[in-house]
Enzyme design. Structure first.
Site, PDB file in Angstrom:
ATOM      1  N   THR A 201      15.616 -10.523   2.397  1.00  0.00           N
ATOM      2  CA  THR A 201      16.246 -10.258   1.098  1.00  0.00           C
ATOM      3  C   THR A 201      17.572 -10.996   0.988  1.00  0.00           C
ATOM      4  O   THR A 201      18.254 -11.193   1.987  1.00  0.00           O
ATOM      5  CB  THR A 201      16.478  -8.739   0.983  1.00  0.00           C
ATOM      6  N   ARG A 229       4.268  -0.698  -4.381  1.00  0.00           N
ATOM      7  CA  ARG A 229       5.462  -0.259  -3.632  1.00  0.00           C
ATOM      8  C   ARG A 229       6.729  -0.964  -4.139  1.00  0.00           C
ATOM      9  O   ARG A 229       6.751  -2.166  -4.378  1.00  0.00           O
ATOM     10  CB  ARG A 229       5.255  -0.568  -2.150  1.00  0.00           C
ATOM     11  N   GLY A 231      10.909  -1.325  -3.219  1.00  0.00           N
ATOM     12  CA  GLY A 231      11.911  -1.054  -2.185  1.00  0.00           C
ATOM     13  C   GLY A 231      13.250  -0.664  -2.780  1.00  0.00           C
ATOM     14  O   GLY A 231      13.353  -0.251  -3.937  1.00  0.00           O
ATOM     15  N   ASP A 232      14.284  -0.818  -1.972  1.00  0.00           N
ATOM     16  CA  ASP A 232      15.631  -0.403  -2.395  1.00  0.00           C
ATOM     17  C   ASP A 232      16.341  -1.452  -3.249  1.00  0.00           C
ATOM     18  O   ASP A 232      17.254  -1.126  -4.006  1.00  0.00           O
ATOM     19  CB  ASP A 232      16.503  -0.129  -1.158  1.00  0.00           C
ATOM     20  N   THR A 252      20.240  -4.981   2.728  1.00  0.00           N
ATOM     21  CA  THR A 252      18.946  -5.521   3.145  1.00  0.00           C
ATOM     22  C   THR A 252      18.443  -4.687   4.310  1.00  0.00           C
ATOM     23  O   THR A 252      19.234  -4.255   5.152  1.00  0.00           O
ATOM     24  CB  THR A 252      19.046  -7.004   3.562  1.00  0.00           C
ATOM     25  N   GLY A 253      17.162  -4.440   4.337  1.00  0.00           N
ATOM     26  CA  GLY A 253      16.639  -3.638   5.444  1.00  0.00           C
ATOM     27  C   GLY A 253      15.383  -2.914   5.023  1.00  0.00           C
ATOM     28  O   GLY A 253      14.756  -3.256   4.010  1.00  0.00           O
ATOM     29  N   GLY A 255      13.582  -0.730   3.180  1.00  0.00           N
ATOM     30  CA  GLY A 255      13.965  -0.158   1.896  1.00  0.00           C
ATOM     31  C   GLY A 255      13.791   1.339   1.755  1.00  0.00           C
ATOM     32  O   GLY A 255      14.616   2.018   1.132  1.00  0.00           O
TER      33      GLY A 255
END
Ligand code: ASP
Length: 365
Positions: A201, A229, A231-232, A252-253, A255
């Protein structure tokens, strides 16, 4: 009172510790702009990178950092700087955003992005768009040209067409490396974390010369994601948040964990409370500090960078405790630019008008 004393004590501790925390860019008081960027965090270790890959990633980060720094140095806004950085990284196939987006389980691409203006707390986000070349442009359009904060899927795409945002065929996002990751995931029944090795990301946070903050994040999500899906990255408060009263954060990671912790808002809220003296106690000191904060003179309070680092590290530790990993970048209204990550490395960079200019990859640099 206790909150004030804690903040004050932290400030003193910060003074004592100044210079001992290498992760903090010690922006001088006269700093008028500041920028931090990321291109994902993860198990990025020297032994897994060829010298060529290492150099190419640094060059990509540097190009994006330079573009954002130029906007700010020319007197542009934090919003424009964030957009300029992310546009470059979205067009760079090395990162999991725009052109280099990972594959979904169905072998397509679904992109997420968001942007937030810390001055007004206006925000825009898109989720699951399949044919928009630069989702960050669409997220900003959602903010400026729609009554909404977040659009998804086909509706977001219709809005993109209406707004004249560039549409590309799905094949634009096809890359060999990402296809191989999906195939390996399916063949060996691996998780996205096994095949992605890192989260790619991209994101940027900025403080401009007017004292305004902005944050933005863009991603292809996680390899093999399915069932729509999200994510964050497009969730305001999870992957992105900006508030002139506290800070701007991009994450980033993994999510799911960042959503559950509400990482970006959690960090900003904690920082805002740390700056705020308790009401009704030690009136005079309280009023003095409150006035400083409302006048935007919070930069006079020492130890702010250390507080921001401590809060970020604590929130990232919370993510880790739940089982998640990743990292964040953050810029404060005082001009401090910092990172916090619980992974081996993070593609990152920062620049300030005070002369800081660096890109880094591994955790030990
Ligand atoms: N946070 C992103 C997501 O969960 C992934 C990433 O950071 O690369 O979609």
């Amino acid at each position: 009172m206790r909150r004030f004393l804690t903040a004050f004590a932290l400030s003193l501790t910060g003074l004592a510790l100044a210079g001992t925390a290498p992760a903090i860019a010690q922006a001088p008081v006269e700093t008028s702009w500041s920028l931090a960027i990321h291109g994902g965090a993860g198990t990025i270790a020297r032994e897994n990178m060829t010298p060529e890959e290492d150099a190419a990633h640094r060059a990509s980060l540097q190009a994006a950092l330079d573009a954002g720094a130029k906007v700010l140095d020319d007197g542009g806004t934090a919003m424009d700087a964030v957009e300029a950085v992310i546009l470059i990284l979205e067009d760079d196939a090395r990162f999991n955003a725009g052109r280099g987006a990972v594959y979904t389980w169905e072998e397509g691409h679904e992109l997420d992005a968001s942007i937030m203006d810390g001055r007004t707390r206006d925000a825009g986000a898109v989720a699951g768009v399949k044919a928009v070349r630069n989702p960050i442009l669409l997220a900003r359009k959602v903010m400026t040209d729609s009554p909404h904060v977040m659009l998804s899927g086909d509706g977001a795409q219709d809005f993109a067409v209406e707004q004249g945002i560039e549409i590309v065929p799905s094949s634009y996002f096809d890359t060999e490396r990402r296809r191989e990751a999906l195939e390996r995931m399916k063949a060996d029944k691996l998780s996205a974390l096994d095949v992605d090795i890192k989260f790619g990301t991209v994101g940027a946070v900025a403080l401009d010369g007017e004292g305004n903050l902005a944050a933005g994040t863009s991603t292809g999500g996680m390899t093999g994601k399915r069932w729509g899906r999200i994510g964050d990255a497009p969730i305001i408060g999870a992957g992105t948040y900006a508030d002139n009263r506290s800070c701007a954060v991009s994450a980033t990671g993994w999510g799911e964990y960042f959503i559950r912790v509400g990482v970006a808002h959690e960090i900003c809220a904690q920082l805002r409370f740390a700056k705020m003296p308790a009401d009704g106690v030690v009136e005079e000191i309280g009023n003095f500090l409150r006035k400083q904060i409302s006048n935007g003179e919070a930069r006079a309070i020492p130890g702010m960078a250390e507080q921001a680092q401590k809060i970020s590290d604590e929130v990232m530790a919370d993510v880790k405790e739940l089982g998640g990993d990743g990292g964040i970048i953050l810029v404060t209204p005082e001009g401090h630019a910092l990172y916090s990550f619980n992974t081996a490395g993070m593609y990152r960079g920062r620049a300030t008008s005070g002369g800081i200019k660096e890109v880094a990859i591994y955790g030990d640099e």
